[in-house]
Design an enzyme around this catalytic site. Sequence first.
Site, short mmCIF file in Angstrom:
data_model
loop_
_atom_site.label_atom_id
_atom_site.label_comp_id
_atom_site.label_asym_id
_atom_site.label_seq_id
_atom_site.Cartn_x
_atom_site.Cartn_y
_atom_site.Cartn_z
N LYS A 12 0.82 -1.22 0.00
CA LYS A 12 0.00 0.00 0.00
C LYS A 12 0.85 1.27 0.00
O LYS A 12 0.32 2.37 0.09
CB LYS A 12 -0.95 0.00 1.19
CG LYS A 12 -1.97 -1.14 1.13
CD LYS A 12 -3.03 -1.03 2.21
CE LYS A 12 -2.47 -1.29 3.59
NZ LYS A 12 -3.49 -1.31 4.65
N CYS A 13 2.15 1.11 -0.13
CA CYS A 13 3.06 2.25 -0.15
C CYS A 13 2.97 2.97 -1.50
O CYS A 13 2.77 2.33 -2.54
CB CYS A 13 4.49 1.76 0.08
SG CYS A 13 5.74 3.06 0.07
N GLY A 14 3.15 4.27 -1.49
CA GLY A 14 3.17 5.03 -2.73
C GLY A 14 4.30 4.64 -3.66
O GLY A 14 4.26 4.90 -4.87
N PHE A 15 5.33 3.98 -3.12
CA PHE A 15 6.44 3.51 -3.94
C PHE A 15 6.21 2.10 -4.50
O PHE A 15 7.07 1.57 -5.21
CB PHE A 15 7.75 3.51 -3.14
CG PHE A 15 8.21 4.88 -2.74
CD1 PHE A 15 8.34 5.90 -3.68
CD2 PHE A 15 8.55 5.15 -1.42
CE1 PHE A 15 8.77 7.17 -3.31
CE2 PHE A 15 8.99 6.41 -1.05
CZ PHE A 15 9.10 7.42 -1.99
N ALA A 16 5.06 1.49 -4.20
CA ALA A 16 4.79 0.12 -4.67
C ALA A 16 4.93 -0.05 -6.18
O ALA A 16 5.36 -1.13 -6.63
CB ALA A 16 3.42 -0.36 -4.19
#
Length: 156
Positions: A35-39
Amino acid sequence: MASLYDFKETEMSGQEIDFDQYRGKVLIVVNTASKCGFAPQLEGLEDLYKKYHDEGLEVIGIPSNQFKQELETDEETSDYCQVHYGVTFPMTKRVRVNGDDEDPLFTHLKEESHNGRIKWNFTKFLVDRNGKLVKRYAPITKPEKMESDIVAALKA
């Protein structure tokens, strides 16, 4: 002092990953979170994995919920990474990357980098064919920005 090849992790399938099997390979170890923006970096990591795997590149994704950005179960994480980003490289069961109960592999990698705590998801570690850390990359570093270092490590 421990070597990278002394460590073991457990794949989401339950199968053990013995890092000794990566002797002679170039390795990227990355702490992930679905769920990280860097996924979306998972896609870039998968592209590098496919492009250079035959030359000796391995990628190991190690999920962590330490920053509260991972799905509820390892199974959900595995499915999410495969469905949304086409991940085929090994993904382990989740670990902690900082603190008293941190995973020993991350203790080792942080000591090797002389760079302290993992500040966020998608911190990436590039390891050479001899198990030595080449470079630690910040979460904001896109996988494609690592490519020249990967190529150099593969040729070394």
